[in-house]
Design a protein around this motif. Structure first.
Motif, PDB file in Angstrom:
ATOM      1  N   PRO A  50       0.842  -1.024   0.056  1.00  0.00           N
ATOM      2  CA  PRO A  50       0.027   0.181  -0.022  1.00  0.00           C
ATOM      3  C   PRO A  50       0.831   1.334  -0.032  1.00  0.00           C
ATOM      4  O   PRO A  50       1.842   1.074   0.644  1.00  0.00           O
ATOM      5  N   GLN A  51       0.503   2.246  -0.563  1.00  0.00           N
ATOM      6  CA  GLN A  51       1.280   3.564  -0.806  1.00  0.00           C
ATOM      7  C   GLN A  51       0.232   4.873  -0.403  1.00  0.00           C
ATOM      8  O   GLN A  51      -0.876   4.995  -0.787  1.00  0.00           O
ATOM      9  N   LEU A  52       1.159   5.618   0.477  1.00  0.00           N
ATOM     10  CA  LEU A  52       0.304   6.962   0.515  1.00  0.00           C
ATOM     11  C   LEU A  52       1.124   8.156  -0.164  1.00  0.00           C
ATOM     12  O   LEU A  52       2.082   8.347   0.129  1.00  0.00           O
ATOM     13  N   LEU A  53       0.307   8.946  -0.908  1.00  0.00           N
ATOM     14  CA  LEU A  53       0.794   9.571  -1.913  1.00  0.00           C
ATOM     15  C   LEU A  53       0.552  11.190  -1.215  1.00  0.00           C
ATOM     16  O   LEU A  53      -0.567  11.279  -0.646  1.00  0.00           O
ATOM     17  N   THR A  54       1.173  12.195  -1.572  1.00  0.00           N
ATOM     18  CA  THR A  54       0.894  13.626  -1.375  1.00  0.00           C
ATOM     19  C   THR A  54       0.674  14.453  -2.586  1.00  0.00           C
ATOM     20  O   THR A  54       1.649  14.603  -3.217  1.00  0.00           O
ATOM     21  N   LEU A  55      -0.346  14.705  -2.725  1.00  0.00           N
ATOM     22  CA  LEU A  55      -0.738  15.154  -4.174  1.00  0.00           C
ATOM     23  C   LEU A  55      -1.038  16.705  -3.795  1.00  0.00           C
ATOM     24  O   LEU A  55      -2.061  17.121  -3.206  1.00  0.00           O
ATOM     25  N   ASP A 110     -16.156   8.951  -2.798  1.00  0.00           N
ATOM     26  CA  ASP A 110     -16.321   9.346  -1.206  1.00  0.00           C
ATOM     27  C   ASP A 110     -15.663   8.436  -0.320  1.00  0.00           C
ATOM     28  O   ASP A 110     -15.531   8.714   0.887  1.00  0.00           O
ATOM     29  N   THR A 111     -15.318   7.282  -0.613  1.00  0.00           N
ATOM     30  CA  THR A 111     -14.610   6.264   0.296  1.00  0.00           C
ATOM     31  C   THR A 111     -13.282   6.705   0.651  1.00  0.00           C
ATOM     32  O   THR A 111     -12.596   6.141   1.470  1.00  0.00           O
ATOM     33  N   VAL A 112     -12.633   7.503  -0.150  1.00  0.00           N
ATOM     34  CA  VAL A 112     -11.103   7.856   0.051  1.00  0.00           C
ATOM     35  C   VAL A 112     -11.119   9.152   0.982  1.00  0.00           C
ATOM     36  O   VAL A 112     -11.828  10.205   0.524  1.00  0.00           O
ATOM     37  N   ASP A 113     -10.294   9.155   2.035  1.00  0.00           N
ATOM     38  CA  ASP A 113      -9.990  10.238   2.744  1.00  0.00           C
ATOM     39  C   ASP A 113      -8.867  11.128   2.132  1.00  0.00           C
ATOM     40  O   ASP A 113      -7.929  10.760   1.905  1.00  0.00           O
ATOM     41  N   VAL A 114      -9.357  12.597   1.887  1.00  0.00           N
ATOM     42  CA  VAL A 114      -8.321  13.580   1.361  1.00  0.00           C
ATOM     43  C   VAL A 114      -8.115  14.353   2.713  1.00  0.00           C
ATOM     44  O   VAL A 114      -8.816  15.217   3.279  1.00  0.00           O
ATOM     45  N   ILE A 115      -6.849  14.266   2.967  1.00  0.00           N
ATOM     46  CA  ILE A 115      -6.467  14.881   4.288  1.00  0.00           C
ATOM     47  C   ILE A 115      -5.623  16.152   3.833  1.00  0.00           C
ATOM     48  O   ILE A 115      -4.556  15.959   3.284  1.00  0.00           O
ATOM     49  N   TYR A 136      -0.874   9.237 -17.064  1.00  0.00           N
ATOM     50  CA  TYR A 136      -0.196   8.588 -15.934  1.00  0.00           C
ATOM     51  C   TYR A 136      -1.086   8.752 -14.689  1.00  0.00           C
ATOM     52  O   TYR A 136      -1.043   7.839 -13.861  1.00  0.00           O
ATOM     53  N   TYR A 137      -1.919   9.744 -14.334  1.00  0.00           N
ATOM     54  CA  TYR A 137      -2.645   9.899 -13.381  1.00  0.00           C
ATOM     55  C   TYR A 137      -3.815   8.776 -13.307  1.00  0.00           C
ATOM     56  O   TYR A 137      -4.133   8.357 -12.184  1.00  0.00           O
ATOM     57  N   ASN A 138      -4.159   8.685 -14.401  1.00  0.00           N
ATOM     58  CA  ASN A 138      -5.251   7.683 -14.328  1.00  0.00           C
ATOM     59  C   ASN A 138      -4.957   6.316 -14.249  1.00  0.00           C
ATOM     60  O   ASN A 138      -5.628   5.488 -13.500  1.00  0.00           O
ATOM     61  N   ALA A 139      -3.760   5.953 -14.812  1.00  0.00           N
ATOM     62  CA  ALA A 139      -3.258   4.399 -14.750  1.00  0.00           C
ATOM     63  C   ALA A 139      -2.471   4.266 -13.622  1.00  0.00           C
ATOM     64  O   ALA A 139      -2.649   3.211 -13.023  1.00  0.00           O
ATOM     65  N   ILE A 140      -1.746   5.259 -13.014  1.00  0.00           N
ATOM     66  CA  ILE A 140      -0.844   4.891 -11.719  1.00  0.00           C
ATOM     67  C   ILE A 140      -1.289   5.485 -10.535  1.00  0.00           C
ATOM     68  O   ILE A 140      -1.351   5.019  -9.480  1.00  0.00           O
ATOM     69  N   ILE A 141      -1.716   6.947 -10.636  1.00  0.00           N
ATOM     70  CA  ILE A 141      -2.010   7.532  -9.337  1.00  0.00           C
ATOM     71  C   ILE A 141      -3.074   7.247  -8.782  1.00  0.00           C
ATOM     72  O   ILE A 141      -3.486   7.094  -7.737  1.00  0.00           O
ATOM     73  N   ARG A 142      -4.285   7.494  -9.566  1.00  0.00           N
ATOM     74  CA  ARG A 142      -5.795   6.958  -8.998  1.00  0.00           C
ATOM     75  C   ARG A 142      -5.809   5.926  -8.392  1.00  0.00           C
ATOM     76  O   ARG A 142      -6.438   5.657  -7.321  1.00  0.00           O
ATOM     77  N   PRO A 143      -5.388   4.534  -9.159  1.00  0.00           N
ATOM     78  CA  PRO A 143      -5.480   3.372  -8.529  1.00  0.00           C
ATOM     79  C   PRO A 143      -4.884   3.173  -7.162  1.00  0.00           C
ATOM     80  O   PRO A 143      -5.294   2.637  -6.097  1.00  0.00           O
ATOM     81  N   ILE A 144      -3.510   3.860  -7.020  1.00  0.00           N
ATOM     82  CA  ILE A 144      -2.824   3.570  -5.667  1.00  0.00           C
ATOM     83  C   ILE A 144      -3.803   4.643  -4.544  1.00  0.00           C
ATOM     84  O   ILE A 144      -3.915   3.956  -3.536  1.00  0.00           O
ATOM     85  N   LYS A 155      -7.146   4.114   0.355  1.00  0.00           N
ATOM     86  CA  LYS A 155      -8.334   4.922   0.698  1.00  0.00           C
ATOM     87  C   LYS A 155      -8.122   6.094   1.422  1.00  0.00           C
ATOM     88  O   LYS A 155      -8.728   6.778   2.408  1.00  0.00           O
ATOM     89  N   ALA A 156      -6.720   6.821   0.935  1.00  0.00           N
ATOM     90  CA  ALA A 156      -6.117   7.983   1.772  1.00  0.00           C
ATOM     91  C   ALA A 156      -5.430   8.699   0.639  1.00  0.00           C
ATOM     92  O   ALA A 156      -4.572   7.792  -0.131  1.00  0.00           O
ATOM     93  N   VAL A 157      -5.115  10.054   0.707  1.00  0.00           N
ATOM     94  CA  VAL A 157      -4.438  10.791  -0.081  1.00  0.00           C
ATOM     95  C   VAL A 157      -4.040  12.156   0.826  1.00  0.00           C
ATOM     96  O   VAL A 157      -4.925  12.690   1.395  1.00  0.00           O
ATOM     97  N   LEU A 158      -3.020  12.593   0.825  1.00  0.00           N
ATOM     98  CA  LEU A 158      -2.756  13.734   1.539  1.00  0.00           C
ATOM     99  C   LEU A 158      -2.566  14.791   0.466  1.00  0.00           C
ATOM    100  O   LEU A 158      -2.278  14.521  -0.589  1.00  0.00           O
ATOM    101  N   THR A 159      -2.770  16.000   1.012  1.00  0.00           N
ATOM    102  CA  THR A 159      -2.586  17.155   0.066  1.00  0.00           C
ATOM    103  C   THR A 159      -2.125  18.580   0.912  1.00  0.00           C
ATOM    104  O   THR A 159      -1.891  18.155   2.417  1.00  0.00           O
ATOM    105  N   VAL A 160      -1.865  19.576   0.366  1.00  0.00           N
ATOM    106  CA  VAL A 160      -1.222  20.859   1.242  1.00  0.00           C
ATOM    107  C   VAL A 160      -2.327  21.724   1.458  1.00  0.00           C
ATOM    108  O   VAL A 160      -1.922  23.148   1.915  1.00  0.00           O
ATOM    109  N   SER A 161      -3.530  21.918   0.773  1.00  0.00           N
ATOM    110  CA  SER A 161      -4.468  23.255   1.149  1.00  0.00           C
ATOM    111  C   SER A 161      -5.717  22.796   0.970  1.00  0.00           C
ATOM    112  O   SER A 161      -6.082  21.693   0.257  1.00  0.00           O
TER     113      SER A 161
END
Length: 327
Positions: free
Chosen positions: A74-79, A131-136, A98-106, A111-117
């Motif tokens: 499992p991977q946690l990205l900072t988008l 809606d099942t993904v937590d955008v933090i 790239y975003y559709n094939a690699i980033i979105r599936p990860i 079920k989580a992704v970090l961001t900055v604003s």
């Protein structure tokens, strides 16, 4: 208490932008998060296909940037933003793929992704449509070096631009302001590789003699640049956060920006001056003259700290690692 196998992609570390974020956050995550021993550029799309070996069995791989791997771990990205998806032409098509094939599936798998604003968080939720993904929103911060000067700064005769020459940042708008005020000068803090491009653009616009380009500044040096400027100008049409806005207002220097860029308004913490028309140099010049005549220091409503950002990241990293998502 179980010890989790958590690895971070430290190749993102650097001085500015994502690099600064990675440097500050990774340094605060503690010894339980170890660095992957990889070389190469994490932003290279081919890097997603590298063989991970034993790291495929990790409980979590954390990235302070947007790129990940094809892996059972499992991977946690900072988008930080979705600006890549606004790029046109063949390069834009590659980013979308790239975003559709690699980033979105990860992201959907963890079920989580970090961001900055909050601006980026809203855009990411819209893009994911899940809606099942937590955008933090872990937030962003700036170095303690960026604080108001302890001594009165000499007469300020220039405006400051901190960033790069990418189209969405509109460096030409910053240069066009000089046409409206012959006494005004512009100092640009850019990557060294973009120096000749900036100088050529300034010459073509007839303001080359009043534009200076500087590169490779340490925090203390950049703070002095903010202190000596009338204002920092940020004519970006799109940003994920807009770190120079926060650095500027924390240094006591107002930031003038286009009102349509929500991320900069957010980063300026109530100490920004919005411009209605992005491509109207007269309006920019008018507001800059008002700042110069008023000479009132910027006072942000809050000052985020890297400790707080890293704490939010650390909490999320450990939470996702504990879910047992490895396949």
């Amino acid at each position: 208490m179980r010890t989790y196998s958590i690895w971070a992609d430290a190749r993102w570390a650097g001085r500015h932008g994502i690099g600064r974020y990675a440097t500050e956050v990774l340094a605060r995550l503690g010894d339980t998060v170890r660095s992957l021993p990889f070389s190469g550029k994490p932003a290279d799309a081919r890097d997603a296909f590298r063989a991970l070996g034993k790291y495929d069995d990790a409980d979590l791989i954390y990235s302070p940037g947007y790129a990940g791997f094809i892996s059972r771990a499992p991977q946690l990205l900072t988008l930080h933003d979705l600006i890549h998806l606004e790029v046109g032409g063949p390069q834009g098509v590659k980013y979308v793929a790239y975003y559709n094939a690699i980033i979105r599936p990860i992201i959907r798998r963890s079920k989580a992704v970090l961001t900055v604003s909050e601006t980026s968080a809203h855009a990411i939720r819209e893009w994911l449509g899940d809606d099942t993904v937590d955008v933090i929103n872990a937030g962003n911060a700036c170095s303690p070096a960026f604080k108001p000067p302890t001594e009165t700064t000499a007469s300020r005769e220039h405006i400051l631009y901190v960033g790069n020459m990418r189209a969405h940042k509109n460096p030409g708008v910053a240069m066009s302001i000089l046409r409206e005020d012959e006494d005004l000068r512009l100092r640009m803090v850019l990557p060294a590789r973009e120096r000749s491009e900036a100088i050529l653009m300034a010459d073509r616009m007839g303001v080359g003699s009043r534009v200076s380009v500087i590169s490779g500044l340490e925090d203390q040096e950049l703070a002095r640049e903010y202190h000596s400027a009338i204002a920092t100008v940020m004519p970006s049409s799109l940003e994920g956060f807009g770190l120079p806005a926060l650095e500027s207002v924390c240094s006591g220097t107002p930031v003038v920006y286009w009102q349509g860029c929500a991320a900069i308004a957010e980063a300026a913490k109530g100490a920004g001056i919005p411009i209605n028309e992005l491509h109207d140099p007269a309006e920019w010049a008018k507001n800059i003259r008002a700042v110069r005549d008023n000479a009132t220091p910027a006072r942000p409503t809050e000052r985020p700290s890297w400790d707080d950002v890293a704490k939010r990241v650390s909490t999320t990293v450990r939470e996702v690692a504990s879910r047992g998502l490895r396949s």
